[in-house]
Design a protein around this motif. Structure first.
Motif, PDB file in Angstrom:
ATOM      1  N   VAL A 123      -2.166   5.720  -3.743  1.00  0.00           N
ATOM      2  CA  VAL A 123      -3.211   6.563  -3.565  1.00  0.00           C
ATOM      3  C   VAL A 123      -2.342   7.831  -3.724  1.00  0.00           C
ATOM      4  O   VAL A 123      -1.113   7.921  -3.508  1.00  0.00           O
ATOM      5  N   TYR A 141      -1.274  -1.313  -4.201  1.00  0.00           N
ATOM      6  CA  TYR A 141      -2.370  -0.449  -4.340  1.00  0.00           C
ATOM      7  C   TYR A 141      -1.720   1.075  -3.858  1.00  0.00           C
ATOM      8  O   TYR A 141      -0.981   1.363  -2.932  1.00  0.00           O
ATOM      9  N   THR A 151      -7.036  14.838  -0.756  1.00  0.00           N
ATOM     10  CA  THR A 151      -7.764  14.367   0.349  1.00  0.00           C
ATOM     11  C   THR A 151      -9.081  13.714   0.016  1.00  0.00           C
ATOM     12  O   THR A 151      -9.919  14.169  -0.595  1.00  0.00           O
ATOM     13  N   GLY A 152      -9.192  12.598   0.623  1.00  0.00           N
ATOM     14  CA  GLY A 152     -10.529  11.899   0.731  1.00  0.00           C
ATOM     15  C   GLY A 152     -10.675  10.848  -0.769  1.00  0.00           C
ATOM     16  O   GLY A 152     -11.622  10.160  -0.585  1.00  0.00           O
ATOM     17  N   GLU A 153      -9.657  10.891  -1.525  1.00  0.00           N
ATOM     18  CA  GLU A 153      -9.716   9.939  -2.466  1.00  0.00           C
ATOM     19  C   GLU A 153      -9.267   8.611  -1.869  1.00  0.00           C
ATOM     20  O   GLU A 153      -8.264   8.381  -1.186  1.00  0.00           O
ATOM     21  N   THR A 154      -9.786   7.584  -2.802  1.00  0.00           N
ATOM     22  CA  THR A 154      -9.188   6.342  -2.655  1.00  0.00           C
ATOM     23  C   THR A 154      -8.243   6.048  -3.709  1.00  0.00           C
ATOM     24  O   THR A 154      -8.088   6.768  -4.366  1.00  0.00           O
ATOM     25  N   GLY A 155      -7.653   4.847  -3.672  1.00  0.00           N
ATOM     26  CA  GLY A 155      -6.392   4.546  -4.829  1.00  0.00           C
ATOM     27  C   GLY A 155      -6.762   3.493  -5.851  1.00  0.00           C
ATOM     28  O   GLY A 155      -7.932   3.291  -5.961  1.00  0.00           O
ATOM     29  N   THR A 215       1.012  -1.169  -0.090  1.00  0.00           N
ATOM     30  CA  THR A 215      -0.106  -0.062  -0.087  1.00  0.00           C
ATOM     31  C   THR A 215       0.802   1.112   0.017  1.00  0.00           C
ATOM     32  O   THR A 215       1.819   1.439   0.942  1.00  0.00           O
ATOM     33  N   HIS A 244       1.594   5.459  -0.882  1.00  0.00           N
ATOM     34  CA  HIS A 244       1.011   6.926  -1.197  1.00  0.00           C
ATOM     35  C   HIS A 244       2.415   7.589  -1.636  1.00  0.00           C
ATOM     36  O   HIS A 244       3.247   7.652  -1.181  1.00  0.00           O
TER      37      HIS A 244
END
Length: 271
Positions: free
Chosen positions: A255, A253, A259-263, A229, A231
């Motif tokens: 992202v 995965y 802000t607030g988005e999924t990946g 995971t 970022h």
């Protein structure tokens, strides 16, 4: 005191002195010595080769939990731990940076194989204290393992990478969490072909606005990068895994910074 017999009731004072009391047998299996660093043990390394791990096959195990784990603090840019022989195991130790631009505090010598860090912590505690790289391997190193590690890097620019591998074989990075502002990448492979990479089930945070999370060298590196995971701080054109050659990607995965988005799944889908 380093004049003590090295028992629980009368321990040695310094880690390096304890290493010197271990037994070298001249074989790859060594004497299976174990050094226990006591709960609350605190030691400062202020120069290069502050601890020299030069006895083959030694386990260095920290006792205690949470903030009571033994803490090794680096106080000069060149201060480091030298690992000069094979088969070294480090567990449950906090490594802390107390200086700006700390350079490679975990120094693995060329041709050294079988180095494992398990359940340890690497820590840049303030914005003004960045570690350039905690580890930079050589093309002659193999079997370098980082398992269940927590790397708390600075959110301010100054670091290059958490760890960098140059032509290393059998790299195992598993179950780790790493965050920081890395100009190159959170995990970096550069210069020379690396083989049999196993990078799985990690949580990797790249705060730098242009750097990828895992960066390769465009060579035919081999292995698998899976179930990570990630970022990346870029918005809209985030790069999570880059130039990894023949490495297989599976269920990674990523992202970006909104802000607030999924990946999304990283990589081109197989057909």
């Amino acid at each position: 005191s380093d004049g003590n017999p090295g028992t629980e009731a009368k321990p040695f004072k310094t880690w390096d002195y304890a290493v010197g009391r271990c037994t070298a047998t001249g074989t790859a299996y060594a004497h299976h010595d174990v050094i226990l660093l006591m709960p609350g043990h605190a030691e400062t390394i202020s120069a290069a080769a502050g601890v020299i791990c030069d006895i083959i096959g030694v386990q260095h195990i920290g006792l205690g939990i949470g903030t009571n784990r033994p803490t090794i603090t680096f106080t000069a840019t060149a201060s480091d731990i030298d690992i000069t022989v094979d088969n070294q195991y480090f567990e449950n130790i906090i490594f802390k940076n107390a200086v700006d631009a700390l350079v490679e505090p975990i120094d693995i010598a060329a041709s050294v194989d079988g180095v494992t860090f398990y359940n340890c912590e690497f820590n840049d505690p303030t914005a003004a204290k960045q570690t350039d790289r905690w580890m930079l391997t050589a093309a002659t190193n193999t079997e370098i393992c980082l398992i269940n590690i927590r790397n708390y890097g600075s959110a301010t620019a100054g670091a290059v990478a958490w760890v960098t591998f140059v032509g290393t074989g059998k790299v195992d990075i598993r179950g780790c969490y790493s965050t920081g502002d890395f100009s190159a990448a959170n995990i970096e492979f550069k210069t020379t072909l690396s083989t049999n990479l196993f990078i799985t089930s990690n949580m990797l945070d790249q705060v730098n606005a242009v750097g990828p999370v895992i960066e390769g060298n465009s060579l035919t590196n081999t292995g698998v990068v899976a179930f990570n995971t990630m970022h990346a701080a870029q918005d809209g054109d985030a790069i999570w895994i880059n130039n990894m050659g023949n490495v297989y990607l599976a269920e990674n995965y990523g992202v970006n910074n909104t802000t607030g988005e999924t990946g999304i799944l990283e990589g081109v889908a197989s057909v």
